[in-house]
Design an enzyme around this catalytic site. Structure first.
Site: not given
Ligand code: KIV
Length: 303
Positions: A71-72, A110, A140, A142, A209
């Site tokens: 989600d970056s 994510d 993924k 969090e 992280e």
């Molecule tokens: O969103 C993302 O790119 C991430 C990475 C930094 C692991 O979660």
């Protein structure tokens, strides 16, 4: 007559063996099972973020084990200052082309902010959308103990889950900024406890992280699932970076843990300048960039 010595033959077969092994490695289909095997054999896992088809093909061909549609996306593609505004639609939209470009890499998508926190039902349905509509292989999310119920339910639905501990950007307001996590004994213990809990809940891997390197090593040695570090030192079972960071394509901020493997940003800026100058000077396009003329005869008939 050409005589082949025994040592030459040996060298030839050895080289052929190395090439075959290398090919097998690049062509290897990565799955959650191969992640486990890699950890067991002490082989490091490579992961990069990815958000589009062309880049996915390049990373896949390079042999990167896993592509993460992080989600970056919110920061490096959509231009938000954090990840909180990223939606399920954004994630699905970007997961689809990555899945089409990745032939061997494990594709992980994510779960965006508020797609899983409020209820187990939301979590399962949204994880399902990332596989069904996005064609990801895994999701993924969090968090530690607080999201174990969600992890268990998603895994029970047949969807592999990668957890994410330490600095979890969706909680940036609760942390009060991008800060290294796990620095006190109590905070370190909480992260280690969380790692054990998410493993028990069925996660197949965990991203860790921005935590001290010795703590990350301790976690990696304690749990049996692979740890993928970002700003967590070399003791992790694998590493992940945001690809715009490692290629010098993102200049809004540069975290300490990023290594620049190339400076494509500078090269792109130069190419854009050259293009701009050539268009303005009329030197682009040149003859070799044009299609064959229709000719005077045709032009004369036009009205
Ligand atoms: O969103 C993302 O790119 C991430 C990475 C930094 C692991 O979660």
């Amino acid at each position: 007559m050409h005589v082949v010595s025994l040592s030459n033959m040996r060298a030839f077969f050895y080289r052929a063996h190395i090439v075959r092994k290398r090919r097998e490695k690049v062509g290897m289909k990565n799955t959650v099972a191969t992640f486990q095997e890699m950890k067991a054999k002490g082989e490091k896992i490579s992961m990069l973020t990815c958000y589009d088809y062309s880049t996915a093909k390049l990373m896949d061909e390079a042999g990167v084990n896993s592509l993460l549609i992080g989600d970056s996306l919110g920061n490096v593609v959509l231009g938000y200052e954090d990840t909180l505004s990223v939606t399920m639609e954004d994630m699905i939209h970007h997961t689809r082309p990555v899945a089409r470009g990745a032939k061997n890499a494990l594709v992980i998508a994510d779960m965006p902010f508020m797609s899983y926190q409020a209820s187990v039902y939301d979590a399962v349905m949204n994880a399902g959308r990332l596989l069904k509509e996005g064609r990801a292989h895994a999701v993924k999310l969090e968090g530690g103990a607080a999201v174990c119920e969600q992890i268990r339910a998603i895994v029970d639905a047949g969807i592999p889950v990668c957890a994410h501990l330490g600095l979890t950007p969706q909680s940036i307001n609760a942390f009060g900024g991008h800060k290294v996590q796990g620095k006190s004994a109590e905070a370190a213990q909480t992260i280690l406890e969380d790692a054990k809990r998410i493993e028990e809940a069925g996660a197949f891997a965990v991203v860790i992280e921005c935590i001290p390197a010795d703590l990350a090593r301790k976690i990696s040695e304690t749990i049996s699932i692979p740890t993928i570090g970002i700003g967590a030192g070399p003791g992790c079972d694998g590493q992940v970076l945001v690809y715009q960071d490692m290629l010098g394509l993102f200049s809004d901020f540069k975290p300490k843990f990023v290594k620049g493997f190339a400076n494509l940003g500078e090269q792109m800026t130069q190419a854009f300048k050259d293009y701009d100058a050539e268009v303005k000077a009329g030197s682009f396009p040149a003859a070799e960039h044009c299609f064959k003329d229709v000719g005077e005869e045709v032009l004369d008939k036009l009205y």
